[in-house]
Write a protein that holds these residues in place. Sequence first.
Motif: not given
Length: 277
Positions: A227-238
């Motif tokens: 989960d952390d590899l997703y939640l900590n990188q939401l800015q990159q996801l956008d």
Amino acid sequence: MLSIQEIQVLLRACQTDTGRRPYSKTAQRLVDSLGFGRVVGKHWLVTDADRDRIRAYLQRVENIDATTPPDAWLGRNRIEATQLGRNEKLAGRRPREGRIALRAPAGLKQGVSSVHLPAKAFLDIPVDAAVDFRHDVIVLAENFEAFIHFEDARIDLSFSQPLVAFRGDGINMADAVLEFLRNSQAPVIAWPDLDPAGLLFSAGLPKLIGILAPTDPEECLSKHGRDDLYLNQLQQLDAMHLHGKSFALEQAIRNQRKGIDQERMIAERMPLILWTT
């Protein structure tokens, strides 16, 4: 010994006849520690006598000619920096700057010759020399462990002679790796962590033709994802917008809201394939 900023300020002060120079924290330190000039308001006042003392200090203590251009250290390595003064650490280049890490399972190809390294070994080489290698593709590994253990991963590639490059860190700088990719004739395949940051970095690589990732990213993320590899990188996801078949990787991350690191891909023996961009 003084820092490069302090030496540059002193060189500019003694190479000009202007007695009123801009105030700076560096100038204040030189006034407080060595008594060169005096600070009045927003100005650093330097007299002819101060300039004489600065020239003498530079020559006697730092072994620097007072006529040396302030930017003379720019681009010099530590050996070259010793030609300008006593302190080699004033060099404008870091000791490992401009070097990259490479390895190749089938041997490093240079012309008609091939160099085979011991198991898990790699070649640390200047970037301008690395462009002489001739391989049909370059695989850029994000993490050092994945770079070293490339042969342990279950990778299905149609290329028989891949050159594996490490993305870089605080020792082997990423800018040198990008320079190598731009100057090389070979196409580039990215092998990142399957997470927003890894995919975003991969998407910006020069000559990119695809991304190595699990054959079933949705299942792997569901079973092994963090989960952390997703939640900590939401800015990159956008900021991520993949194209071609690799869009499925972005879609899988958005659906599962997880990420997988390369080490997990190797440890779990996940089959990896090329997702074209």
